[in-house]
Design a protein around this motif. Structure first.
Motif, PDB file in Angstrom:
ATOM      1  N   VAL A 199      77.791  35.175  -0.208  1.00 41.56           N
ATOM      2  CA  VAL A 199      77.005  36.289  -0.633  1.00 41.56           C
ATOM      3  C   VAL A 199      75.700  35.232  -1.440  1.00 41.56           C
ATOM      4  CG1 VAL A 199      77.285  37.549  -2.727  1.00 41.56           C
ATOM      5  CG2 VAL A 199      78.845  37.267  -1.653  1.00 41.56           C
ATOM      6  N   LYS A 200      74.720  35.719  -1.125  1.00 41.56           N
ATOM      7  CA  LYS A 200      72.970  35.830  -2.422  1.00 41.56           C
ATOM      8  C   LYS A 200      72.819  35.751  -3.209  1.00 41.56           C
ATOM      9  CE  LYS A 200      68.606  34.240  -0.301  1.00 41.56           C
ATOM     10  NZ  LYS A 200      67.186  34.669   0.520  1.00 41.56           N
ATOM     11  N   HIS A 201      72.075  34.896  -3.879  1.00 42.02           N
ATOM     12  CA  HIS A 201      72.058  35.758  -5.339  1.00 42.02           C
ATOM     13  C   HIS A 201      69.886  34.343  -5.183  1.00 42.02           C
ATOM     14  CE1 HIS A 201      71.734  35.938  -9.149  1.00 42.02           C
ATOM     15  NE2 HIS A 201      71.753  34.553  -9.411  1.00 42.02           N
ATOM     16  N   GLU A 213      68.400  32.630  -8.092  1.00 44.73           N
ATOM     17  CA  GLU A 213      68.236  32.759  -9.329  1.00 44.73           C
ATOM     18  C   GLU A 213      66.979  31.943  -9.984  1.00 44.73           C
ATOM     19  OE1 GLU A 213      71.562  29.273 -11.281  1.00 44.73           O
ATOM     20  OE2 GLU A 213      69.988  28.292 -10.389  1.00 44.73           O
ATOM     21  N   ASP A 226      82.012  33.118 -12.209  1.00 47.05           N
ATOM     22  CA  ASP A 226      81.351  33.031 -10.693  1.00 47.05           C
ATOM     23  C   ASP A 226      82.277  31.929 -10.119  1.00 47.05           C
ATOM     24  OD1 ASP A 226      80.101  31.190 -12.565  1.00 47.05           O
ATOM     25  OD2 ASP A 226      78.213  31.505 -11.315  1.00 47.05           O
ATOM     26  N   HIS A 279      78.847  26.809  -4.642  1.00 49.38           N
ATOM     27  CA  HIS A 279      77.376  27.361  -4.965  1.00 49.38           C
ATOM     28  C   HIS A 279      76.759  26.390  -4.110  1.00 49.38           C
ATOM     29  CE1 HIS A 279      79.072  28.871  -9.572  1.00 49.38           C
ATOM     30  NE2 HIS A 279      79.339  29.833  -8.332  1.00 49.38           N
ATOM     31  N   LYS A 285      73.077  25.932  -4.275  1.00 53.13           N
ATOM     32  CA  LYS A 285      71.306  26.397  -4.938  1.00 53.13           C
ATOM     33  C   LYS A 285      69.671  25.424  -3.726  1.00 53.13           C
ATOM     34  CE  LYS A 285      73.351  27.372  -9.527  1.00 53.13           C
ATOM     35  NZ  LYS A 285      72.984  26.841 -10.740  1.00 53.13           N
ATOM     36  N   ASN A 293      67.361  29.810  -4.363  1.00 52.57           N
ATOM     37  CA  ASN A 293      68.175  31.046  -3.500  1.00 52.57           C
ATOM     38  C   ASN A 293      69.502  30.463  -3.561  1.00 52.57           C
ATOM     39  OD1 ASN A 293      66.238  32.525  -2.811  1.00 52.57           O
ATOM     40  ND2 ASN A 293      65.932  31.291  -0.394  1.00 52.57           N
ATOM     41  N   GLU A 294      70.896  31.091  -4.406  1.00 58.38           N
ATOM     42  CA  GLU A 294      71.859  30.598  -4.083  1.00 58.38           C
ATOM     43  C   GLU A 294      72.553  31.620  -3.253  1.00 58.38           C
ATOM     44  OE1 GLU A 294      75.135  30.176  -8.045  1.00 58.38           O
ATOM     45  OE2 GLU A 294      73.161  30.220  -8.393  1.00 58.38           O
ATOM     46  N   ARG A 302      77.147  32.167  -2.494  1.00 59.17           N
ATOM     47  CA  ARG A 302      78.186  31.476  -2.946  1.00 59.17           C
ATOM     48  C   ARG A 302      79.173  32.049  -2.087  1.00 59.17           C
ATOM     49  NH1 ARG A 302      77.064  35.040  -8.719  1.00 59.17           N
ATOM     50  NH2 ARG A 302      75.250  34.224  -9.541  1.00 59.17           N
TER      51      ARG A 302
END
Length: 499
Positions: free
Chosen positions: A3-5, A7, A67, A71, A73, A82-83, A85
């Motif tokens: 899953v992209k997040h 940060e 969370d 992870h 990063k 870009n993180e 998970r």
């Protein structure tokens, strides 16, 4: 499934007796949530020689907090990463998807635990008037241990501000508030980076690019300085877009391919400044990579082009031939991902990083950029001009136009190297070469598209598909001819370089 997040955060060092100041005075902040306490345990994975950390990448498995999981990063710009998970899974086995995304940096070396961090975290949330979260402020008491390092654990305190719904002005204001209270901007962008300070390997392409860029900004940079700065920036771009291309992110394959072509082109245009025994063997390897990327990119362009055209025709549903094109693109992506796992690719990356870390410059490269770069830009332009003039007499005008387009790209990239030193004259040359390249590109794109449509029409079993293919074929041919009609006027309006 990772899953992209994205940060966006800043970190600050703080003394043991530091008191977090009142934060409701920050712009847009109406309230601060009650504090939450968490005990976090993170194990960081890297190669034995810390290749990920050298590029600012962190890969960890963390337990505790809200969370927990794996992870990854990857730097994405100032204060942002870009993180990606993944679930906790097995303690010592990096999820395959995350491992693949750092393959360009690990290059076949196993990923193993290199450090652990124990963090006692107190979190508060900055809230707007409606209760929405603008940012999170984490007050961390950290104890870090380098595994197999033989040293004592390191302990420190850190304040971390991460944006949620807020903007960068809030991030800036929070930092100012914390610094005024006695905190200082953290020297490292990550906890792991701080812990490993002084243990990282030789400078990366990113660091070399920064050093070389500084050199080109000096009063008297050498020709070699300018070329190394440009090459280092392209190697950095290649590595930046590698994980994005593996994720099939929009435009990532295109940008990775452009970086590859730029490197190859500059190695040819600036051969008098480089030791050919080291650089010539790289050119076929760069072509191999560009071709692997090109298969995906060409299909991607056609799919996007035809999808837009079909929508313009108000077609009902997706035509079978367009769905088939999308399947071909997915297959090409699989082949690309296989190529990006090959030792051949890793060897090329090693060679490129060595090229910018220890550039094989000739004696001529030590001359001033002001004196040498104009000569080489003009030479590249002359080759492009000769190619254009040869189109009219060519037995195969299509091939001659294609060759002219390639020479226009080469002239453009040669001039790009000189922009930092020569300024507007080089920028103007870049712009003019690009104009010719784009007109020829419009023509070639139309020809390739119409050829694809013609072949698809020959296979079409559905009358509606055959009709739409015929309409689109006519549109593509008209656009190709219109581009060809612009070619002569475009060339006539482009002056030769003047330095």
């Amino acid at each position: 499934m990772a899953v992209k997040h994205v940060e966006i955060e800043r970190k600050y060092d703080a003394a043991a007796d530091f008191s977090v100041p009142e934060l409701t005075v920050l712009p847009g902040v109406a309230d601060v949530s009650a504090p939450e306490a968490h005990r976090l345990h993170a194990t960081y994975f890297d190669t034995a020689d810390l290749r990920l950390a050298a590029h600012g990448i962190t890969l960890r498995r963390r337990r505790g907090g809200t969370d927990a999981g794996w992870h990854l990063k990857i730097p994405a710009g100032p204060d942002s990463k870009n993180e990606l998970r993944a679930p906790l899974g097995r303690a010592q086995v990096v999820p395959g998807r995350l491992a693949a995304l750092v393959a360009a940096f690990a290059r076949g070396e196993p990923l193993r635990p290199v450090a652990t961090l124990e963090t006692d975290r107190t979190v508060v949330r900055l809230l707007d008037e409606s209760g929405g979260v603008l940012a999170e402020v984490a007050d961390d008491a950290v104890t870090g241990t380098v595994l197999d390092g033989g040293g004592a654990p390191d302990a420190w305190r850190e304040i971390e501000v991460e944006l949620a719904g807020g903007d960068r002005e809030l991030l800036k204001a929070a930092g100012k508030r914390l610094r005024k209270a006695g905190a200082s901007r953290a020297a490292s962008a990550s906890k792991l980076g701080r812990l490993l300070n002084g243990q990282l390997p030789r400078p990366t392409a990113r660091e070399t690019a920064e050093r070389a860029r500084s050199a080109t900004a000096a009063d008297h940079p050498t020709a070699g300085d300018a070329v190394v700065a440009y090459l280092a920036a392209q190697v950095r771009a290649l590595l930046t877009y590698d994980p994005k291309a593996r994720l099939a992110e929009y435009d990532a394959v295109h940008r990775m391919r452009v970086a590859t072509r730029r490197i190859r082109s500059v190695l040819q245009s600036y051969r008098p400044l480089l030791d050919r025994e080291r650089t010539d063997p790289l050119r076929p390897e760069l072509k191999w990579l560009a071709d692997a990327l090109g298969e995906v990119r060409d299909l991607e362009v056609l799919r996007m082009r035809f999808t837009e055209r079909v929508e313009g025709l108000d077609a009902i549903g997706e035509p079978a031939w367009l769905a088939e094109l999308a399947r071909q693109e997915r297959s090409a992506y699989r082949r690309l991902n296989a190529a990006l796992k090959e030792p051949r690719y890793y060897a090329l990356l090693d060679a490129l990083e060595a090229l910018v870390a220890e550039p094989p410059l000739t004696r001529r490269a030590g001359r001033t950029a002001q004196s040498e770069l104009p000569k080489l830009v003009v030479r590249a332009w002359g080759r492009m001009a000769a190619s254009y003039e040869g189109i009219a007499a060519a037995d195969d005008p299509e091939t001659a136009r294609h060759d002219t387009r390639k020479d226009a790209k080469r002239a453009r990239y040669a001039a790009e190297v000189a922009v930092a030193v020569l300024g507007e004259p080089a920028t103007r040359t870049v712009r003019n070469a690009k104009r010719l390249q784009e007109v020829l590109g419009d023509y070639q794109d139309g020809v390739i598209a119409s050829d694809h449509l013609k072949a698809a029409a020959a296979r079409a079993a559905d009358t509606a598909d055959a009709f739409s293919l015929g309409v689109l074929y006519g549109i593509e041919r008209c656009e190709a001819e219109a581009a060809l009609e612009r070619l002569e006027g475009t060339w006539a309006s482009i002056p030769a370089p003047a330095f």
